[in-house]
Design a protein around this motif. Structure first.
Motif, PDB file in Angstrom:
ATOM      1  N   PRO A  45       2.929   3.332  26.436  1.00  0.00           N
ATOM      2  CA  PRO A  45       4.148   4.052  26.054  1.00  0.00           C
ATOM      3  C   PRO A  45       5.416   3.449  26.630  1.00  0.00           C
ATOM      4  O   PRO A  45       6.500   3.592  26.050  1.00  0.00           O
ATOM      5  N   TRP A  46       5.333   2.788  27.797  1.00  0.00           N
ATOM      6  CA  TRP A  46       6.535   2.212  28.404  1.00  0.00           C
ATOM      7  C   TRP A  46       7.074   1.047  27.589  1.00  0.00           C
ATOM      8  O   TRP A  46       8.279   0.793  27.594  1.00  0.00           O
ATOM      9  N   SER A  47       6.190   0.328  26.861  1.00  0.00           N
ATOM     10  CA  SER A  47       6.660  -0.787  26.027  1.00  0.00           C
ATOM     11  C   SER A  47       6.787  -0.404  24.564  1.00  0.00           C
ATOM     12  O   SER A  47       7.452  -1.106  23.793  1.00  0.00           O
ATOM     13  N   GLY A  48       6.150   0.694  24.163  1.00  0.00           N
ATOM     14  CA  GLY A  48       6.171   1.100  22.758  1.00  0.00           C
ATOM     15  C   GLY A  48       5.179   0.341  21.896  1.00  0.00           C
ATOM     16  O   GLY A  48       5.141   0.524  20.678  1.00  0.00           O
ATOM     17  N   ALA A  49       4.335  -0.504  22.499  1.00  0.00           N
ATOM     18  CA  ALA A  49       3.414  -1.332  21.726  1.00  0.00           C
ATOM     19  C   ALA A  49       2.240  -0.507  21.203  1.00  0.00           C
ATOM     20  O   ALA A  49       1.726   0.379  21.887  1.00  0.00           O
ATOM     21  N   TYR A  50       1.815  -0.812  19.984  1.00  0.00           N
ATOM     22  CA  TYR A  50       0.663  -0.154  19.380  1.00  0.00           C
ATOM     23  C   TYR A  50      -0.029  -1.136  18.437  1.00  0.00           C
ATOM     24  O   TYR A  50       0.537  -2.173  18.059  1.00  0.00           O
ATOM     25  N   ARG A  51      -1.275  -0.814  18.074  1.00  0.00           N
ATOM     26  CA  ARG A  51      -2.040  -1.648  17.154  1.00  0.00           C
ATOM     27  C   ARG A  51      -2.670  -0.755  16.091  1.00  0.00           C
ATOM     28  O   ARG A  51      -3.217   0.303  16.403  1.00  0.00           O
ATOM     29  N   LEU A  52      -2.594  -1.194  14.852  1.00  0.00           N
ATOM     30  CA  LEU A  52      -3.199  -0.476  13.738  1.00  0.00           C
ATOM     31  C   LEU A  52      -4.566  -1.081  13.448  1.00  0.00           C
ATOM     32  O   LEU A  52      -4.707  -2.297  13.359  1.00  0.00           O
ATOM     33  N   GLY A  53      -5.557  -0.232  13.292  1.00  0.00           N
ATOM     34  CA  GLY A  53      -6.907  -0.714  13.064  1.00  0.00           C
ATOM     35  C   GLY A  53      -7.216  -0.904  11.594  1.00  0.00           C
ATOM     36  O   GLY A  53      -6.579  -0.312  10.711  1.00  0.00           O
ATOM     37  N   ARG A  54      -8.218  -1.705  11.337  1.00  0.00           N
ATOM     38  CA  ARG A  54      -8.705  -1.848   9.969  1.00  0.00           C
ATOM     39  C   ARG A  54      -9.293  -0.527   9.481  1.00  0.00           C
ATOM     40  O   ARG A  54      -9.270  -0.219   8.283  1.00  0.00           O
ATOM     41  N   SER A  55      -9.794   0.295  10.431  1.00  0.00           N
ATOM     42  CA  SER A  55     -10.311   1.617  10.050  1.00  0.00           C
ATOM     43  C   SER A  55      -9.200   2.520   9.529  1.00  0.00           C
ATOM     44  O   SER A  55      -9.451   3.416   8.716  1.00  0.00           O
ATOM     45  N   LEU A  56      -7.978   2.332  10.024  1.00  0.00           N
ATOM     46  CA  LEU A  56      -6.849   3.100   9.495  1.00  0.00           C
ATOM     47  C   LEU A  56      -6.708   2.842   8.000  1.00  0.00           C
ATOM     48  O   LEU A  56      -6.491   3.767   7.206  1.00  0.00           O
ATOM     49  N   TRP A  57      -6.864   1.574   7.630  1.00  0.00           N
ATOM     50  CA  TRP A  57      -6.705   1.233   6.210  1.00  0.00           C
ATOM     51  C   TRP A  57      -7.947   1.600   5.419  1.00  0.00           C
ATOM     52  O   TRP A  57      -7.851   1.871   4.205  1.00  0.00           O
ATOM     53  N   ALA A  58      -9.126   1.653   6.067  1.00  0.00           N
ATOM     54  CA  ALA A  58     -10.304   2.175   5.386  1.00  0.00           C
ATOM     55  C   ALA A  58     -10.084   3.636   5.010  1.00  0.00           C
ATOM     56  O   ALA A  58     -10.451   4.075   3.919  1.00  0.00           O
ATOM     57  N   ASN A  59      -9.480   4.390   5.927  1.00  0.00           N
ATOM     58  CA  ASN A  59      -9.159   5.786   5.618  1.00  0.00           C
ATOM     59  C   ASN A  59      -8.146   5.860   4.485  1.00  0.00           C
ATOM     60  O   ASN A  59      -8.252   6.696   3.580  1.00  0.00           O
ATOM     61  N   ALA A  60      -7.157   4.954   4.520  1.00  0.00           N
ATOM     62  CA  ALA A  60      -6.138   4.933   3.471  1.00  0.00           C
ATOM     63  C   ALA A  60      -6.750   4.654   2.103  1.00  0.00           C
ATOM     64  O   ALA A  60      -6.266   5.159   1.078  1.00  0.00           O
ATOM     65  N   GLN A  61      -7.808   3.839   2.067  1.00  0.00           N
ATOM     66  CA  GLN A  61      -8.428   3.505   0.784  1.00  0.00           C
ATOM     67  C   GLN A  61      -9.054   4.719   0.111  1.00  0.00           C
ATOM     68  O   GLN A  61      -9.349   4.696  -1.080  1.00  0.00           O
ATOM     69  N   VAL A  62      -9.239   5.795   0.866  1.00  0.00           N
ATOM     70  CA  VAL A  62      -9.706   7.049   0.281  1.00  0.00           C
ATOM     71  C   VAL A  62      -8.559   8.047   0.177  1.00  0.00           C
ATOM     72  O   VAL A  62      -8.285   8.598  -0.890  1.00  0.00           O
ATOM     73  N   ALA A  63      -7.857   8.259   1.307  1.00  0.00           N
ATOM     74  CA  ALA A  63      -6.884   9.353   1.375  1.00  0.00           C
ATOM     75  C   ALA A  63      -5.651   9.110   0.510  1.00  0.00           C
ATOM     76  O   ALA A  63      -5.016  10.076   0.058  1.00  0.00           O
ATOM     77  N   GLN A  64      -5.271   7.853   0.297  1.00  0.00           N
ATOM     78  CA  GLN A  64      -4.103   7.605  -0.559  1.00  0.00           C
ATOM     79  C   GLN A  64      -4.437   7.675  -2.047  1.00  0.00           C
ATOM     80  O   GLN A  64      -3.547   7.573  -2.890  1.00  0.00           O
ATOM     81  N   PHE A  65      -5.712   7.907  -2.369  1.00  0.00           N
ATOM     82  CA  PHE A  65      -6.131   7.892  -3.770  1.00  0.00           C
ATOM     83  C   PHE A  65      -6.802   9.193  -4.191  1.00  0.00           C
ATOM     84  O   PHE A  65      -7.285   9.306  -5.319  1.00  0.00           O
ATOM     85  N   THR A  66      -6.850  10.156  -3.280  1.00  0.00           N
ATOM     86  CA  THR A  66      -7.491  11.440  -3.553  1.00  0.00           C
ATOM     87  C   THR A  66      -6.682  12.544  -2.875  1.00  0.00           C
ATOM     88  O   THR A  66      -5.781  12.278  -2.091  1.00  0.00           O
ATOM     89  N   GLN A  67      -7.066  13.762  -3.128  1.00  0.00           N
ATOM     90  CA  GLN A  67      -6.533  14.915  -2.418  1.00  0.00           C
ATOM     91  C   GLN A  67      -7.624  15.964  -2.293  1.00  0.00           C
ATOM     92  O   GLN A  67      -8.490  16.078  -3.177  1.00  0.00           O
ATOM     93  N   PRO A  68      -7.623  16.741  -1.203  1.00  0.00           N
ATOM     94  CA  PRO A  68      -8.546  17.870  -1.141  1.00  0.00           C
ATOM     95  C   PRO A  68      -8.379  18.754  -2.381  1.00  0.00           C
ATOM     96  O   PRO A  68      -7.253  19.005  -2.831  1.00  0.00           O
ATOM     97  N   GLY A  69      -9.471  19.215  -2.915  1.00  0.00           N
ATOM     98  CA  GLY A  69      -9.435  19.991  -4.151  1.00  0.00           C
ATOM     99  C   GLY A  69      -9.850  19.186  -5.370  1.00  0.00           C
ATOM    100  O   GLY A  69     -10.213  19.755  -6.397  1.00  0.00           O
ATOM    101  N   TRP A  70      -9.772  17.866  -5.286  1.00  0.00           N
ATOM    102  CA  TRP A  70     -10.320  17.039  -6.352  1.00  0.00           C
ATOM    103  C   TRP A  70     -11.836  17.249  -6.408  1.00  0.00           C
ATOM    104  O   TRP A  70     -12.450  17.752  -5.459  1.00  0.00           O
ATOM    105  N   ARG A  71     -12.436  16.839  -7.517  1.00  0.00           N
ATOM    106  CA  ARG A  71     -13.890  16.965  -7.648  1.00  0.00           C
ATOM    107  C   ARG A  71     -14.538  15.590  -7.775  1.00  0.00           C
ATOM    108  O   ARG A  71     -14.017  14.688  -8.445  1.00  0.00           O
ATOM    109  N   PHE A  72     -15.684  15.471  -7.096  1.00  0.00           N
ATOM    110  CA  PHE A  72     -16.488  14.276  -7.280  1.00  0.00           C
ATOM    111  C   PHE A  72     -17.017  14.256  -8.710  1.00  0.00           C
ATOM    112  O   PHE A  72     -17.348  15.308  -9.289  1.00  0.00           O
ATOM    113  N   LEU A  73     -17.118  13.081  -9.285  1.00  0.00           N
ATOM    114  CA  LEU A  73     -17.705  12.914 -10.605  1.00  0.00           C
ATOM    115  C   LEU A  73     -19.136  12.437 -10.446  1.00  0.00           C
ATOM    116  O   LEU A  73     -19.448  11.593  -9.606  1.00  0.00           O
ATOM    117  N   THR A  74     -20.005  13.012 -11.240  1.00  0.00           N
ATOM    118  CA  THR A  74     -21.437  12.770 -11.104  1.00  0.00           C
ATOM    119  C   THR A  74     -21.913  11.754 -12.143  1.00  0.00           C
ATOM    120  O   THR A  74     -21.127  11.094 -12.815  1.00  0.00           O
TER     121      THR A  74
END
Length: 800
Positions: free
Chosen positions: A328-357
């Motif tokens: 926190p003193w330097s403000g440095a942070y790192r974004l993980g590849r898992s963050l973007w794995a989550n984005a690959q789902v969450a940016q393309f869906t919303q709760p309440g959508w339905r899975f297609l069978t």
């Protein structure tokens, strides 16, 4: 992404457009590769379970602690990457810990009610984090769950009415912060008490929280489902069946079953905790847990542990998260590849959508080794998204897609993440759109990727970047007067118990730091002394001092060079000054195995209660000195820990006070934690020529200029690090006189470990030889080497 040549010998299905997804984007070609295509019918009329969302956990515990202390704009940047739709992870489910004053993995989350009836709705950082999440995404769904509880609860019995009342009071606090909690659990990974869950349901209904669903039971396995099928009252109480790590703990997550009984309940099934893997390396199991969790187990909600690793790097699981924020003193942070794995789902869906069978969700080619995919339909009944993962595929996979059932036949937008690349530029990359012909199109998917194909818009990749990491500079001090009462002190991270700023006692005005957990909590993991840590893990030669006031008989502890911590929290490597109110004192060493060894001890006059005394520990190379009220108590020699944080504690749960914490560089031992390594004989600095970052670059003497190529950090692992990841290294692991000293990627070898001694020598652990300016020369460009220690000025250094 790596392009593969298409096989021209295979014709396309009629009216289909073939698109090969390559490093350059999506390219129309005459034919896909020879790999047999998977035919996918995305039929909007073939709907399955309702999607509940993907998200992560703040808690279990202390993993979000340092984020609140980040400076702006970096704090907002991290929060945007976690929560802001169309920017980063776009978390849809956020689980917050209901704190209980006990360590729940990486720290103790503070209770909002340390003692019965004394409610503090502004405690800690979980309510703050919830506010930040909701401000960025008003549609986010919040979950609450306790890991531990104050000791007064039920006389030590968690499954009590006290605990239900405690949960209700926490929900009342959340409401004061404008937070709507959608779900609440029982006791993390401790099974379930059916009657207690039913009583919790009644209490929620009676207190205006009828819409809050209960998750049962946040443990391993699906026994909750078994009980639901056999107990109607329990079935009525539980809204969601949640299991932890259904794809296996710390495994590959290639198979993710639930149980027949779980599916038979008809309840939403969640992986209510999964993950616990590195923010980069864990991305493939991350996406498999989601896609295969639905395919294998009909799971519809997924909550990763944890959200962010905003914790000190010497603690367990320090890089497991979506983002890492330890500075926190330097403000440095790192974004993980898992963050973007989550984005690959969450940016393309919303709760309440339905899975297609049907074939809209499945395994590529019917073989789980080829990868998996899920398709979901929007609540507008027109838009859809398909998420593919080819993480286990050995060859490119072709899909022939037909869109029917009222779904849009228009252009689809494609984003991808290369799971095999360590380059963030290859994560969450927009590809050219694909326009179907007659509702049909084909795609060729490269191995070890995630692809999201959607008719929706609004996706995006944030552009904020982190500043360079830097250590917390010395001197460092905190008199605690700048804080409001009942808040946390900046950077101070509770390991056990709870430390809050309170008005000073003992005739002293102003604010002090007090341990406020009066009795042993109901714990989630083992007990330990109530203590906390603060500072930089690279601090090495320094003096730490603090004023102490004993409110009760017992012992206070002052920690220095606090190094690696293993689970449970009592397995903290550190040196300690232990002071009893009787006047007994000891300099001790604690280890990661939980062993406490007394290095020196003695006694002086009684300290008395409610009186102020100053205690200090001083480190100079291998020499450790303890003092009380300016008088030396004892000095010992021990080289176990070369660097580490400071800490404050009590033995037990006394409500003792601390004030005027101070950490100053000990110049007698080279002082400082980072910066130049200056030659005593030359006055010049250890320098990486031409600011090169190439492995094997031999270090030299050069005029000190403050450049990054002259800025070194001594880590807890005895490494001297430059550029954040290159170590001072003896070339080819040499041990002979004259072996060159270069830089190389840090790898943990003993040829990259150095002991910084109080006499100014820097000695290689692997060679037992001194860092040496060749031939005793002092000119710019003099190469550095190792040589048998001889006391020469060309082997004496200071860090500043």
């Amino acid at each position: 992404m790596h392009a593969r040549r298409a096989n021209a010998g295979r014709r396309l299905p009629a009216l289909a457009l073939a698109v090969v997804l390559t490093a350059a984007g999506a390219t129309a070609v005459n034919a896909p590769p020879a790999q047999a295509a998977t035919s996918i019918a995305v039929n909007g009329g073939a709907t399955g379970r309702v999607f509940d969302g993907v998200g992560a956990i703040s808690g279990g515990g202390g993993n979000s602690r340092l984020l609140v202390d980040y400076p702006e704009p970096q704090r907002s940047q991290v929060l945007d990457y976690l929560f802001k739709p169309g920017y980063g992870a776009a978390v849809q489910l956020l689980k917050l810990e209901i704190g209980g004053d006990a360590n729940s993995t990486d720290g103790a989350e503070p209770s909002h009610q340390h003692v019965r009836g004394d409610v503090n709705c502004n405690v800690g950082y979980e309510f703050w984090l919830g506010e930040q999440a909701v401000a960025r995404n008003p549609d986010i769904r919040l979950i609450a769950l306790p890991w531990a509880a104050p000791g007064w609860i039920g006389g030590g019995n968690f499954w009590s009415q006290d605990m239900i009342d405690y949960d209700i009071s926490w929900l009342n606090c959340a409401k004061q912060h404008g937070l709507t909690v959608h779900y609440i659990g029982g006791w993390n990974e401790r099974g379930h008490n059916k009657t207690w869950y039913q009583n919790l349901r009644s209490a929620l209904n009676a207190n205006g929280y009828g819409a809050v669903q209960i998750v049962g039971d946040d443990s391993f396995g699906w026994s909750t489902a078994d009980d639901i099928l056999n107990d109607q009252a329990f079935r009525a109480a539980v809204g969601v069946v949640g299991a932890h790590y259904p794809c296996g703990y710390l495994g590959a997550a290639t198979s993710c079953p639930s149980s027949a009984n779980a599916v038979a309940t008809g309840k939403p099934l969640w992986a209510s905790e999964f993950g616990s893997q590195d923010h980069v390396a864990g991305s493939a199991p991350y996406i498999r847990s989601i896609t295969r969790g639905y395919l294998d187990g009909q799971m519809t909600g997924f909550v990763n542990w944890p959200l962010v690793a905003a914790l000190y790097p010497n603690l367990p699981f320090s890089t497991d998260a979506l983002a890492v924020a330890p500075s926190p003193w330097s403000g440095a942070y790192r974004l993980g590849r898992s963050l973007w794995a989550n984005a690959q789902v969450a940016q393309f869906t919303q709760p309440g959508w339905r899975f297609l069978t049907g074939s809209a969700s499945g395994y590529l080619g019917g073989n789980r080794n080829n990868g998996s995919y899920i398709s979901l339909k929007s609540t507008n009944n027109t838009d859809y998204s398909t998420v593919y993962e080819t993480s286990t595929a050995s060859a490119a996979q072709t899909v022939d897609v037909a869109v029917t059932g009222g779904l849009s036949g228009g252009a689809v937008h494609v984003w991808s993440t290369d799971l095999g690349s360590a380059n963030p530029a290859d994560w969450f990359v927009r590809q050219p759109d694909v326009t179907p012909t007659g509702g049909r199109y084909s795609l060729t998917l490269q191995p070890n990727r995630i692809y999201s194909v959607t008719t929706t818009t609004g996706q995006g990749r944030g552009t904020a970047t982190s500043p360079a990491s830097a250590p917390l500079a010395l001197p460092y001090s905190d008199d605690f007067d700048a804080y409001a009462s009942r808040t946390q002190a900046r950077y101070f991270s509770d390991m056990q118990g709870s430390y809050e700023v309170r008005p000073c006692a003992g005739g002293r005005t102003g604010q002090c730091l007090q341990q406020v957990t009066p009795i042993r909590p109901i714990e989630w993991q083992d007990d330990s002394d109530a203590f906390g840590l603060v500072g930089d893990t690279t601090w090495n030669n320094y003096k730490v001092s603090v004023d102490v006031n004993m409110q009760q008989a017992g012992t206070v502890t002052l920690l220095g060079r606090a190094n690696t911590q293993l689970r449970p929290q009592g397995h903290q490597a550190a040196y300690q000054l232990r002071l009893a109110n009787t006047g007994a004192w000891a300099i001790a060493k604690s280890t990661t195995s939980g062993t406490l060894t007394t290095l020196a001890s003695g006694s002086r006059g009684q300290l008395g209660l409610n009186t102020w005394h100053n205690a200090s520990l001083s480190f100079s190379g291998t020499q450790i000195t303890a003092a009380l009220d300016g008088t030396t108590l004892g000095t010992v020699t021990d080289g176990s820990y070369a660097a580490g944080q400071v800490g404050l504690g009590v033995v037990g749960y006394q409500t003792n006070m601390f004030d005027n914490l101070s950490v100053t560089a000990n110049n007698g031992g080279g002082g400082g934690t980072v910066g130049a390594i200056r030659g005593q004989g030359s006055g010049r600095c250890v320098d990486v020529p031409n600011q090169s970052q190439a492995n094997g670059t031999v270090t030299v003497l050069w005029d000190c200029n403050g450049g990054a190529n002259q800025s070194w950090t001594l880590t807890a692992a005895k490494q001297l690090v430059v550029y954040g990841g290159k170590c001072l290294d003896v070339a080819n692991r040499g041990t002979a006189d004259g072996a060159a000293v270069d830089i190389y990627d840090c790898n943990g070898g003993t040829n990259q470990q150095w002991t910084v001694n109080s006499d100014g020598t820097i000695v290689g652990v692997g060679s037992n030889k001194c860092l040496d300016a060749t031939g005793g020369a002092t000119a710019n460009g003099t190469p550095l080497e190792i040589w048998t220690c001889n006391g020469g000025s060309n082997q004496k250094w200071s860090m500043s």
